[in-house]
Design a protein around this motif. Structure first.
Motif, PDB file in Angstrom:
ATOM      1  N   ASN A 186       0.310   6.637   3.636  1.00  0.00           N
ATOM      2  CA  ASN A 186      -0.928   6.504   4.407  1.00  0.00           C
ATOM      3  C   ASN A 186      -0.750   5.702   5.689  1.00  0.00           C
ATOM      4  OD1 ASN A 186      -2.374   7.950   2.489  1.00  0.00           O
ATOM      5  ND2 ASN A 186      -2.792   6.118   1.283  1.00  0.00           N
ATOM      6  N   LEU A 187       0.470   5.294   6.004  1.00  0.00           N
ATOM      7  CA  LEU A 187       0.709   4.510   7.204  1.00  0.00           C
ATOM      8  C   LEU A 187       0.716   5.407   8.439  1.00  0.00           C
ATOM      9  CD1 LEU A 187       3.536   2.201   5.865  1.00  0.00           C
ATOM     10  CD2 LEU A 187       1.176   1.536   6.390  1.00  0.00           C
TER      11      LEU A 187
ATOM     12  N   VAL B 194       2.864   3.964   1.281  1.00  0.00           N
ATOM     13  CA  VAL B 194       3.486   4.140   2.592  1.00  0.00           C
ATOM     14  C   VAL B 194       3.151   5.497   3.204  1.00  0.00           C
ATOM     15  CG1 VAL B 194       5.354   2.508   2.189  1.00  0.00           C
ATOM     16  CG2 VAL B 194       5.681   4.902   1.585  1.00  0.00           C
TER      17      VAL B 194
ATOM     18  N   ASN C  39       4.726   3.763  12.691  1.00  0.00           N
ATOM     19  CA  ASN C  39       6.112   4.121  12.426  1.00  0.00           C
ATOM     20  C   ASN C  39       6.533   5.273  13.342  1.00  0.00           C
ATOM     21  OD1 ASN C  39       8.592   4.072  10.925  1.00  0.00           O
ATOM     22  ND2 ASN C  39       7.912   5.940   9.916  1.00  0.00           N
TER      23      ASN C  39
ATOM     24  N   THR D 287       6.826  -1.209   9.005  1.00  0.00           N
ATOM     25  CA  THR D 287       5.439  -0.804   9.256  1.00  0.00           C
ATOM     26  C   THR D 287       4.554  -1.193   8.075  1.00  0.00           C
ATOM     27  OG1 THR D 287       6.145   1.005  10.699  1.00  0.00           O
ATOM     28  CG2 THR D 287       3.944   1.171   9.769  1.00  0.00           C
ATOM     29  N   ALA D 288       5.024  -0.953   6.861  1.00  0.00           N
ATOM     30  CA  ALA D 288       4.254  -1.324   5.665  1.00  0.00           C
ATOM     31  C   ALA D 288       4.049  -2.834   5.603  1.00  0.00           C
ATOM     32  CB  ALA D 288       4.964  -0.826   4.409  1.00  0.00           C
TER      33      ALA D 288
ATOM     34  N   ALA E 160       1.574  -3.895   8.392  1.00  0.00           N
ATOM     35  CA  ALA E 160       0.206  -3.449   8.091  1.00  0.00           C
ATOM     36  C   ALA E 160      -0.433  -4.358   7.051  1.00  0.00           C
ATOM     37  CB  ALA E 160       0.212  -1.999   7.613  1.00  0.00           C
ATOM     38  N   ASN E 161       0.349  -4.778   6.068  1.00  0.00           N
ATOM     39  CA  ASN E 161      -0.160  -5.671   5.020  1.00  0.00           C
ATOM     40  C   ASN E 161      -0.346  -7.102   5.515  1.00  0.00           C
ATOM     41  OD1 ASN E 161      -0.377  -3.738   3.014  1.00  0.00           O
ATOM     42  ND2 ASN E 161       1.726  -4.017   2.331  1.00  0.00           N
TER      43      ASN E 161
ATOM     44  N   ASP F 176       0.835  -1.194   0.000  1.00  0.00           N
ATOM     45  CA  ASP F 176       0.000   0.000   0.000  1.00  0.00           C
ATOM     46  C   ASP F 176       0.873   1.249   0.000  1.00  0.00           C
ATOM     47  OD1 ASP F 176      -2.323  -1.482   0.076  1.00  0.00           O
ATOM     48  OD2 ASP F 176      -2.389  -1.517   2.254  1.00  0.00           O
TER      49      ASP F 176
ATOM     50  N   ASP G 288      -1.164  -3.879  13.643  1.00  0.00           N
ATOM     51  CA  ASP G 288      -1.480  -2.470  13.866  1.00  0.00           C
ATOM     52  C   ASP G 288      -0.195  -1.696  14.178  1.00  0.00           C
ATOM     53  OD1 ASP G 288      -4.318  -2.771  13.592  1.00  0.00           O
ATOM     54  OD2 ASP G 288      -4.343  -3.690  15.576  1.00  0.00           O
TER      55      ASP G 288
ATOM     56  N   ASN H 239       1.927   7.107  11.770  1.00  0.00           N
ATOM     57  CA  ASN H 239       3.241   7.420  12.332  1.00  0.00           C
ATOM     58  C   ASN H 239       3.081   8.339  13.527  1.00  0.00           C
ATOM     59  OD1 ASN H 239       3.488  10.302  11.362  1.00  0.00           O
ATOM     60  ND2 ASN H 239       3.212   9.257   9.410  1.00  0.00           N
TER      61      ASN H 239
END
Length: 111
Positions: free
Chosen positions: A6-7, A4, A85, A73-74, A77-78, A2, A82, A9
């Protein structure tokens, strides 16, 4: 992967005191200085060891400056975790005078 951007932090100042922290730096970096109580899984081992990461809990992912933790983190998340970053990584942690411990007799430092 996705986008990154939108992750989730956060800054080191906004990490809760009881947070689950995952340090994805290499062994030599961890040994030089890390957050007491953090979990250590180097980024290169994360795809094999992600089952060790707490599920259904916020996990704050940290590295030296933020690049590897963003990758971790990416990935997490995938994979259904939860993760959050930590911006600036251990460099920002040290700059904020947050406590660290080391695995050596030397004063903790960020390598």
């Amino acid at each position: 992967m996705d986008n990154v951007n939108n992750l989730p932090n956060t800054s080191v100042e906004d990490i809760p005191a009881d947070a689950k922290i995952l340090d994805v730096r290499e062994d030599f970096e961890w040994e030089a200085g890390h957050i007491d109580g953090a979990q250590h899984i180097p980024l290169g081992q994360l795809s094999e060891r992600y089952g060790e990461v707490p599920v259904d809990e916020d996990v704050y992912v940290i590295c030296r400056s933020g690049g590897r933790s963003l990758q971790a983190t990416a990935f997490l998340a995938n994979t259904g975790f939860d993760p959050i970053n930590v911006l600036g990584g251990m460099g920002a942690w040290a700059d904020a005078d947050k406590p660290m411990v080391s695995e050596t007799d030397a004063e903790p430092t960020v390598k």
